[in-house]
Design an enzyme around this catalytic site. Structure first.
Site, PDB file in Angstrom:
ATOM      1  N   THR A 140      68.369  58.469 -25.071  1.00  0.00           N
ATOM      2  CA  THR A 140      67.416  57.351 -24.952  1.00  0.00           C
ATOM      3  C   THR A 140      66.116  57.840 -24.319  1.00  0.00           C
ATOM      4  OG1 THR A 140      69.214  55.759 -24.811  1.00  0.00           O
ATOM      5  CG2 THR A 140      67.091  55.068 -23.887  1.00  0.00           C
ATOM      6  N   GLN A 199      74.201  61.612 -33.453  1.00  0.00           N
ATOM      7  CA  GLN A 199      75.498  61.385 -34.115  1.00  0.00           C
ATOM      8  C   GLN A 199      75.779  62.451 -35.182  1.00  0.00           C
ATOM      9  OE1 GLN A 199      77.746  59.130 -33.260  1.00  0.00           O
ATOM     10  NE2 GLN A 199      76.574  57.698 -31.997  1.00  0.00           N
ATOM     11  N   SER A 224      72.434  64.026 -27.711  1.00  0.00           N
ATOM     12  CA  SER A 224      73.126  63.348 -26.612  1.00  0.00           C
ATOM     13  C   SER A 224      74.430  64.083 -26.339  1.00  0.00           C
ATOM     14  CB  SER A 224      73.420  61.892 -27.001  1.00  0.00           C
ATOM     15  OG  SER A 224      74.182  61.264 -26.005  1.00  0.00           O
ATOM     16  N   HIS A 226      77.198  63.002 -24.615  1.00  0.00           N
ATOM     17  CA  HIS A 226      78.496  62.301 -24.519  1.00  0.00           C
ATOM     18  C   HIS A 226      79.064  61.881 -25.870  1.00  0.00           C
ATOM     19  CE1 HIS A 226      77.162  57.926 -24.775  1.00  0.00           C
ATOM     20  NE2 HIS A 226      76.005  58.513 -24.565  1.00  0.00           N
ATOM     21  N   CYS A 241      75.772  49.942 -27.656  1.00  0.00           N
ATOM     22  CA  CYS A 241      74.660  49.478 -26.843  1.00  0.00           C
ATOM     23  C   CYS A 241      74.376  48.003 -27.106  1.00  0.00           C
ATOM     24  CB  CYS A 241      73.414  50.308 -27.140  1.00  0.00           C
ATOM     25  SG  CYS A 241      73.751  52.060 -27.134  1.00  0.00           S
TER      26      CYS A 241
END
Ligand code: PLP
Length: 379
Positions: free
Chosen positions: A84, A180, A200, A202, A325
């Site tokens: 983000t 992703q 990202s 995680h 989210c």
């Protein structure tokens, strides 16, 4: 994967079947080991003494691991607190200029604080290249074009290299969110022809609260955080050494495990075939497009996603409606609406996202609970 969540939640007392890897993944065991080790160490990576130099080595080793994962030099990697942050930073640097983004971007782009025009997608969930060309031919050339490589809700793979070529010919900066995509399909910076990528940690077995921006040499990355020389003066703030070390190892293992991950398509295809048999009228979103192996987004018309999620939760199965989210809100998914899915069907869509620990047995259990729950709900 059966997860014992007692460690992380006092409220949940039973193991759960976790099928929500696109929301977040379990930490890989080796990542826990290395992070535990680093958490026991002391040292600010900016300090010049031995403890600082040791922390610096941890950070730079991880930077090289992340760089290798997308085929760039370590110096092109900027660690951030999450994808983000990376997305917001890139967008904000272009504030006031013409920006084109796809209509199915993550909310960190769509609601990243900077107005942008949306490129439509086809009913299969693929960015509409013809519509994009028309937008490019109208008005001023955009300063920035941002299109994700894999959609988090449908798993649909986007034609980023083709879009980047058109955008670059018009002089635009190109950004691609690969959060992703890493570890699921090959991601090579130069082949995507982008100026910036966003990663990202995680989503690939690394810790939450870690991300990275990959930048072309000399690309104009704005500075969201200032007041320190860290990250080549691009992103101030003391580095999260344990998080960075965990992220570096996670990305390395995700790349090494990519072939196995791609085999998940066999489980996904079986899941979808059985769901169709059990639930007449079931709609699988994006099924005609190229998708990553682990993601299935589908609608059982007439049963809202909230109802399904709650009932599966009672059976200790974790899946998601749309993106994590936006779960907790009852708004239908912007991704499905952009694909032309009607509001009612969009409100009934759920997402199963598998991971490296998902087994045939897990899918059997999911299907048997699905049959029980949907039969009861339809009565
Ligand atoms: N981009 C995509 C495509 C995502 O799926 C997500 C998280 O769901 C993000 C960005 C945000 O990632 P982070 O949680 O690291 O901020």
């Amino acid at each position: 994967m059966i997860v014992d969540i007692m460690n992380c939640s006092a409220m949940a007392q039973e193991p759960i079947l976790y099928l929500d890897y696109n929301a977040t993944t379990p930490l890989k065991p080796d990542v826990i080991t290395v992070m535990t080790q680093v958490l026991g160490e002391v040292g600010n990576a900016s300090s010049i003494h031995a403890a600082g130099r040791h922390a610096r080595k941890r950070v730079e080793d991880a930077r090289a691991q992340v760089g290798r994962s997308v085929g760039v030099d370590a110096k092109q990697v900027i660690f951030t607190s999450c994808a983000t942050e990376s997305n917001n930073t890139i967008l904000r640097g272009m504030s006031g200029k013409r920006i084109l983004i796809s209509a199915i971007e993550h909310l960190s782009i769509l609601e990243g604080g900077v107005p942008a025009e949306q490129i439509p997608v086809t009913k299969d969930g693929v960015v509409d290249v013809a519509a994009f060309k028309k937008m490019m031919a109208t008005g001023d050339a955009p300063a920035l074009v941002s299109v994700m490589l894999v959609n988090n809700e449908t798993g649909v793979i986007q034609p980023v290299a083709e879009i980047a070529k058109i955008a670059k010919e018009a002089g635009a900066i190109v950004h691609c969110d690969v959060a992703q995509a890493i570890g699921r399909i090959p991601v090579v910076f130069t082949e995507l022809n982008a100026d910036f990528l966003t990663l990202s940690s995680h989503k690939i077995g690394g810790p939450q609260g870690m991300g990275a921006t990959i930048m072309a040499v000399n690309a104009p990355l704005p500075k969201l955080l200032q007041g320190g020389g860290q990250e080549r003066r691009q992103r101030a703030g003391t580095e999260n050494v344990a998080g960075i070390a965990g992220f570096g190892l996670a990305v390395e293992q995700a790349i090494a495990g990519m072939n196995a991950f791609q085999n998940l398509s066999k489980l996904r295809d079986r899941l979808e075939a059985e769901l169709r048999r059990l639930t007449p009228g079931l709609i699988v979103h994006g099924v005609k497009a190229s998708r990553v192996s682990n993601t299935s987004c589908f609608t059982a018309p007439g049963i809202t996603s909230e109802t399904i999620l709650m009932n599966l939760d009672l059976e200790h199965i974790a899946i998601s409606s749309g993106s994590a989210c936006s779960s907790g809100t009852i708004k239908p998914s912007h991704v499905l609406l952009a694909m032309g899915v009607g509001e009612d069907d969009a409100r009934c869509a759920v997402r199963v996202s598998m991971g490296w620990n998902t087994t045939e047995k897990d899918i059997d259990r999911f299907l048997s609970v699905w049959e029980k729950v949907t039969t009861r709900l339809k009565k």
